[in-house]
Structures are given as C-alpha cells and as structure tokens.
Design a protein around this motif. Structure first.
Motif, short mmCIF file in Angstrom:
data_model
loop_
_atom_site.label_atom_id
_atom_site.label_comp_id
_atom_site.label_asym_id
_atom_site.label_seq_id
_atom_site.Cartn_x
_atom_site.Cartn_y
_atom_site.Cartn_z
N MET A 1 0.84 -1.17 0.00
CA MET A 1 0.00 0.00 0.00
C MET A 1 0.89 1.24 0.00
N ARG A 2 0.52 2.21 -0.82
CA ARG A 2 1.25 3.47 -0.90
C ARG A 2 0.27 4.61 -0.65
N LEU A 3 0.64 5.49 0.28
CA LEU A 3 -0.15 6.68 0.56
C LEU A 3 0.49 7.86 -0.16
N LYS A 4 -0.33 8.88 -0.47
CA LYS A 4 0.16 10.03 -1.22
C LYS A 4 -0.24 11.32 -0.53
N LEU A 5 0.69 12.26 -0.44
CA LEU A 5 0.43 13.57 0.15
C LEU A 5 0.94 14.63 -0.81
N ASP A 6 0.02 15.42 -1.36
CA ASP A 6 0.36 16.51 -2.27
C ASP A 6 0.28 17.82 -1.50
N LEU A 7 1.39 18.52 -1.39
CA LEU A 7 1.46 19.74 -0.59
C LEU A 7 1.25 21.02 -1.39
N HIS A 8 0.86 20.91 -2.65
CA HIS A 8 0.67 22.10 -3.49
C HIS A 8 -0.34 23.08 -2.90
N ASP A 9 -1.43 22.58 -2.34
CA ASP A 9 -2.51 23.45 -1.85
C ASP A 9 -2.15 24.21 -0.59
N ILE A 10 -1.21 23.70 0.20
CA ILE A 10 -0.90 24.34 1.49
C ILE A 10 0.56 24.77 1.58
N PHE A 11 1.18 25.03 0.43
CA PHE A 11 2.61 25.30 0.39
C PHE A 11 3.05 26.48 1.25
N ASN A 12 2.16 27.44 1.53
CA ASN A 12 2.56 28.63 2.29
C ASN A 12 1.95 28.69 3.69
N LYS A 13 1.46 27.56 4.18
CA LYS A 13 0.84 27.52 5.50
C LYS A 13 1.64 26.57 6.39
N GLY A 14 2.61 27.12 7.12
CA GLY A 14 3.55 26.32 7.91
C GLY A 14 2.90 25.33 8.86
N VAL A 15 1.93 25.77 9.65
CA VAL A 15 1.28 24.89 10.63
C VAL A 15 0.54 23.77 9.90
N SER A 16 -0.12 24.10 8.79
CA SER A 16 -0.86 23.10 8.02
C SER A 16 0.06 22.05 7.42
N ILE A 17 1.25 22.46 7.02
CA ILE A 17 2.22 21.52 6.44
C ILE A 17 2.64 20.50 7.49
N ASP A 18 3.00 20.97 8.68
CA ASP A 18 3.41 20.05 9.75
C ASP A 18 2.27 19.13 10.15
N LYS A 19 1.05 19.66 10.21
CA LYS A 19 -0.11 18.83 10.56
C LYS A 19 -0.35 17.76 9.50
N ALA A 20 -0.27 18.15 8.22
CA ALA A 20 -0.48 17.20 7.13
C ALA A 20 0.58 16.09 7.16
N LEU A 21 1.83 16.47 7.43
CA LEU A 21 2.91 15.47 7.50
C LEU A 21 2.71 14.53 8.68
N ASN A 22 2.34 15.08 9.84
CA ASN A 22 2.07 14.23 11.01
C ASN A 22 0.89 13.30 10.75
N ASP A 23 -0.17 13.83 10.13
CA ASP A 23 -1.36 13.02 9.85
C ASP A 23 -1.04 11.86 8.91
N ILE A 24 -0.25 12.12 7.86
CA ILE A 24 0.06 11.06 6.90
C ILE A 24 0.97 10.01 7.54
N MET A 25 1.87 10.43 8.44
CA MET A 25 2.71 9.47 9.15
C MET A 25 1.86 8.59 10.06
N ASP A 26 0.91 9.21 10.76
CA ASP A 26 0.00 8.44 11.62
C ASP A 26 -0.81 7.45 10.80
N GLU A 27 -1.32 7.91 9.65
CA GLU A 27 -2.13 7.04 8.80
C GLU A 27 -1.30 5.87 8.27
N ALA A 28 -0.06 6.13 7.89
CA ALA A 28 0.82 5.07 7.39
C ALA A 28 1.06 4.01 8.46
N GLU A 29 1.25 4.45 9.69
CA GLU A 29 1.46 3.49 10.78
C GLU A 29 0.18 2.71 11.08
N ARG A 30 -0.94 3.41 11.05
CA ARG A 30 -2.22 2.77 11.34
C ARG A 30 -2.58 1.73 10.28
#
Length: 83
Positions: A1-30
């Motif tokens: 299984m491969r998950l995908k995270l496209d950061l184009h939409d939130i490229f200038n929102k620092g807090v959103s980038i970190d949240k998206a990265l944490n969320d995708i890491m959590d999802e990958a582990e789950r």
C-alpha cells in the motif's frame, strides 16, 4: 500500500504543512503502509527543504525506515517503512 500527500494546496501555511505530515505518518502506521509519496513540487525548493527538515527530526526519524529522493522527479519524495 502506498499513501500520497500533495502539498501544493498548502505550500505557504507552515502549521498546516506540519499537521499534514504528522497526519500522513499516523495514517501510514495505522494502515501499515509500505510507502508514503510526498509531493512538495519543484518550485524554489524551500518546501522540499522544509519536508526534509521535518523528516530529519529525531522523533519523526524513529517512525520510518528511509527517505528516497526521486531521481526522475525533483519534486517528489518517498518515505519507506518497515512494519
């Protein structure tokens, strides 16, 4: 299984980038995904550097096996897991 995270939409929102990265890491582990494909895009390279800094944090680094930079596409990274 491969998950995908496209950061184009939130490229200038620092807090959103970190949240998206944490969320995708959590999802990958789950879901026990083997790989996450992260697309920071090509641009100036600042977003890719930010993603790599996030992945190099000690607490995050312990969660995955290795990071691979796509040799054919500068704007894409792969995070590999061993579950």
């Amino acid at each position: 299984m491969r998950l995908k995270l496209d950061l184009h939409d939130i490229f200038n929102k620092g807090v959103s980038i970190d949240k998206a990265l944490n969320d995708i890491m959590d999802e990958a582990e789950r879901k026990r995904a083997k790989t996450i494909e992260i697309i920071p895009g090509k641009g100036s390279g600042q977003l890719k550097k930010r993603v790599l800094r996030f992945l190099n944090r000690k607490d995050v680094k312990a969660r995955y096996h290795r990071v691979e930079k796509d040799s054919k596409n500068f704007g894409r990274l792969f995070v590999h897991f061993k579950h």
